[in-house]
Design a protein around this motif. Structure first.
Motif, mmCIF file in Angstrom:
data_model
loop_
_atom_site.group_PDB
_atom_site.id
_atom_site.type_symbol
_atom_site.label_atom_id
_atom_site.label_comp_id
_atom_site.label_asym_id
_atom_site.label_seq_id
_atom_site.Cartn_x
_atom_site.Cartn_y
_atom_site.Cartn_z
ATOM 1 N N ILE A 10 0.822 -1.200 0.000
ATOM 2 C CA ILE A 10 0.000 0.000 0.000
ATOM 3 C C ILE A 10 0.863 1.260 0.000
ATOM 4 N N GLY A 11 1.916 1.262 0.816
ATOM 5 C CA GLY A 11 2.817 2.413 0.834
ATOM 6 C C GLY A 11 3.476 2.629 -0.512
ATOM 7 N N GLY A 12 3.828 1.533 -1.216
ATOM 8 C CA GLY A 12 4.442 1.658 -2.533
ATOM 9 C C GLY A 12 3.493 2.260 -3.551
ATOM 10 N N VAL A 13 2.218 1.880 -3.489
ATOM 11 C CA VAL A 13 1.225 2.454 -4.401
ATOM 12 C C VAL A 13 1.090 3.954 -4.170
ATOM 13 N N LEU A 14 1.037 4.361 -2.900
ATOM 14 C CA LEU A 14 0.928 5.788 -2.595
ATOM 15 C C LEU A 14 2.197 6.532 -3.002
ATOM 16 N N PHE A 15 3.339 5.885 -2.853
ATOM 17 C CA PHE A 15 4.597 6.506 -3.275
ATOM 18 C C PHE A 15 4.561 6.796 -4.777
ATOM 19 N N GLY A 16 4.068 5.822 -5.543
ATOM 20 C CA GLY A 16 3.934 6.047 -6.979
ATOM 21 C C GLY A 16 2.973 7.180 -7.293
ATOM 22 N N ALA A 17 1.895 7.284 -6.514
ATOM 23 C CA ALA A 17 0.948 8.378 -6.707
ATOM 24 C C ALA A 17 1.618 9.724 -6.465
ATOM 25 N N GLY A 18 2.449 9.795 -5.418
ATOM 26 C CA GLY A 18 3.161 11.034 -5.123
ATOM 27 C C GLY A 18 4.106 11.438 -6.246
ATOM 28 N N LEU A 19 4.762 10.450 -6.860
ATOM 29 C CA LEU A 19 5.666 10.753 -7.974
ATOM 30 C C LEU A 19 4.885 11.299 -9.174
ATOM 31 N N LEU A 20 3.712 10.735 -9.432
ATOM 32 C CA LEU A 20 2.889 11.243 -10.531
ATOM 33 C C LEU A 20 2.491 12.699 -10.285
ATOM 34 N N LEU A 21 2.112 13.011 -9.042
ATOM 35 C CA LEU A 21 1.715 14.377 -8.716
ATOM 36 C C LEU A 21 2.892 15.335 -8.846
ATOM 37 N N ALA A 22 4.054 14.904 -8.369
ATOM 38 C CA ALA A 22 5.247 15.745 -8.492
ATOM 39 C C ALA A 22 5.601 15.974 -9.960
ATOM 40 N N GLY A 23 5.485 14.912 -10.764
ATOM 41 C CA GLY A 23 5.768 15.059 -12.192
ATOM 42 C C GLY A 23 4.839 16.062 -12.851
ATOM 43 N N ALA A 24 3.566 16.038 -12.471
ATOM 44 C CA ALA A 24 2.618 17.000 -13.023
ATOM 45 C C ALA A 24 2.996 18.424 -12.632
ATOM 46 N N GLY A 25 3.421 18.603 -11.374
ATOM 47 C CA GLY A 25 3.802 19.927 -10.913
ATOM 48 C C GLY A 25 5.031 20.464 -11.607
ATOM 49 N N LEU A 26 5.957 19.573 -11.954
ATOM 50 C CA LEU A 26 7.166 20.002 -12.668
ATOM 51 C C LEU A 26 6.882 20.248 -14.147
ATOM 52 N N LEU A 27 5.954 19.484 -14.721
ATOM 53 C CA LEU A 27 5.628 19.637 -16.144
ATOM 54 C C LEU A 27 4.899 20.939 -16.418
ATOM 55 N N ARG A 28 3.894 21.255 -15.591
ATOM 56 C CA ARG A 28 3.150 22.509 -15.689
ATOM 57 C C ARG A 28 2.562 22.720 -17.083
ATOM 58 N N GLN A 29 1.986 21.680 -17.639
ATOM 59 C CA GLN A 29 1.329 21.729 -18.937
ATOM 60 C C GLN A 29 -0.046 21.076 -18.820
ATOM 61 N N PRO A 30 -0.983 21.399 -19.718
ATOM 62 C CA PRO A 30 -2.309 20.773 -19.640
ATOM 63 C C PRO A 30 -2.271 19.259 -19.616
ATOM 64 N N VAL A 31 -1.326 18.660 -20.323
ATOM 65 C CA VAL A 31 -1.227 17.201 -20.326
ATOM 66 C C VAL A 31 -0.913 16.661 -18.933
ATOM 67 N N GLY A 32 -0.392 17.529 -18.061
ATOM 68 C CA GLY A 32 -0.101 17.116 -16.694
ATOM 69 C C GLY A 32 -1.349 16.739 -15.923
ATOM 70 N N LEU A 33 -2.527 17.153 -16.403
ATOM 71 C CA LEU A 33 -3.770 16.761 -15.738
ATOM 72 C C LEU A 33 -3.988 15.259 -15.802
ATOM 73 N N LEU A 34 -3.442 14.606 -16.822
ATOM 74 C CA LEU A 34 -3.519 13.147 -16.887
ATOM 75 C C LEU A 34 -2.689 12.515 -15.772
ATOM 76 N N LEU A 35 -1.554 13.133 -15.455
ATOM 77 C CA LEU A 35 -0.745 12.646 -14.336
ATOM 78 C C LEU A 35 -1.475 12.882 -13.009
#
Length: 363
Positions: free
Chosen positions: A259-284
């Motif tokens: 469960i912790g690993g799944v949430l860790f992956g979720a956090g990475l997706l959110l961080a990636g979206a924040g760094l991308l800062r593009q509309p496509v980041g909404l998919l992340l």
């Protein structure tokens, strides 16, 4: 039904329409959380000592009264009173719902089905947001805010009628005279079980993360999504959350270490979206929200497994009260560092959950 209310996407605009400033609206939100924090544990005690179904039934009319206060007294004081009632309504549901469902399934020998049913409940809540938006679009041109508020109050009362049909298993030892000892017993359970305390803290942090949902439209706007396309661009996020909640039922036997690993992956997706800062980041962001909602259901199921039946609603309400405190933490993190700093908190909570659940498995 209780989440498909057409006032949901419009109430902030209602406040501005009646002359409130942005600071006053923020203060109303803070009062809303404060009301939930103050009433959380007392309503949990009521649910354990009297009736969990009764608390669910009462929540609908209390919320309806809050909405009608906005209609009758459309000023800051009236809006604050409405939010106070809404906060109490949420507290009546929080803890009581999980306890009623878990003990109800247990009475039928079906406790293993709890993650699946809880996932469906979470999915229905999220999909209710889409229904609320559709109802608001249909009602507002004809009835204005008065029509939207009236229909929302009626639907809140109808949700109470549905709640009254939920079976409530008999529990020994319930009596009004035992309310005080009931609270002491529940706090004693938490005090004696170190892992339960840690799980309560982790779940409060985990649930508080859901506050990020309020910022998703702002993210889309800041990433270049035109205002007219904002609702369509962000609708994929609650849909993904609903899918994750339902998937928790299918993956209910997922090892707690994972469960912790799944949430860790979720956090990475959110961080990636924040760094991308593009509309496509909404998919992340949608990917993050789907995984996050899955973990939220699974962690809530683990909490219910550790709580004694007699104190189930009270202890669950303690977690809900902690959630209200974590809401302020999320607000602060967002102001300081936006989506990236919030993603770091998700990763930190993932590490906490992973360590806690791994230790629990080894016990």
């Amino acid at each position: 039904m209780s989440d498909a209310l057409p006032i949901y996407p419009l109430y902030a605009l209602l406040f501005l329409r009646h002359g409130l400033s942005a600071d006053q609206v923020s203060l109303l939100f803070a009062l809303w959380s404060l009301a939930g924090l103050a009433s959380g544990v007392p309503t949990g005690v009521l649910a354990d000592r009297f009736s969990r179904r009764g608390c669910l039934v009462a929540a609908g009319p209390v919320k309806a009264a809050g909405f009608l206060a906005w209609l009758v007294f459309p000023d800051f004081a009236g809006f604050a009173a409405g939010f106070a009632l809404w906060g109490v309504s949420g507290s009546l549901v929080s803890g009581a719902l999980e306890a009623l469902v878990y003990d109800g399934l247990t009475s039928y020998g079906a406790a293993a089905s709890y993650p699946k049913l809880l996932g469906r409940v979470n999915a229905a809540e999220l999909l209710g947001q889409i229904t609320a938006a559709g109802l608001a679009a249909l009602l507002f041109p004809y009835g204005g805010y008065a029509g939207v508020i009236t229909v929302s109050a009626a639907l809140s009362c109808w949700s109470a009628v549905l709640a009254a049909r939920i079976p409530e298993p008999a529990r020994p030892g319930r009596s009004p005279e035992s309310c005080g000892p009931g609270l002491r017993t529940a706090l004693g359970v938490v005090r004696r079980d170190v892992r339960l305390r840690c799980l309560l803290v982790a779940l409060a942090l985990l649930t508080g993360i859901d506050t990020l949902e309020e910022y998703f439209p702002l993210l889309a706007q800041s990433w270049g999504v035109p205002t007219r396309w904002n609702p369509l661009a962000t609708v994929v996020i609650p849909v993904a959350g609903a899918g994750g909640a339902i998937a928790a039922g299918w993956w209910g036997r997922l090892g707690s270490r994972s469960i912790g690993g799944v949430l860790f992956g979720a956090g990475l997706l959110l961080a990636g979206a924040g760094l991308l800062r593009q509309p496509v980041g909404l998919l992340l962001v949608a990917g993050f929200y789907g995984l996050y909602r899955m973990v939220l259901v699974l962690a809530g199921s683990l909490l219910q497994q550790r709580i004694p039946t007699s104190s189930r609603a009270t202890v669950s309400s303690v977690a809900a009260a902690g959630e209200e405190l974590c809401v302020y933490l999320m607000y602060g993190l967002w102001v300081l560092g936006g989506v990236v700093l919030s993603a770091l908190l998700v990763v930190a909570v993932a590490a906490l959950l992973g360590r806690l659940l791994a230790a629990d498995d080894d016990r």
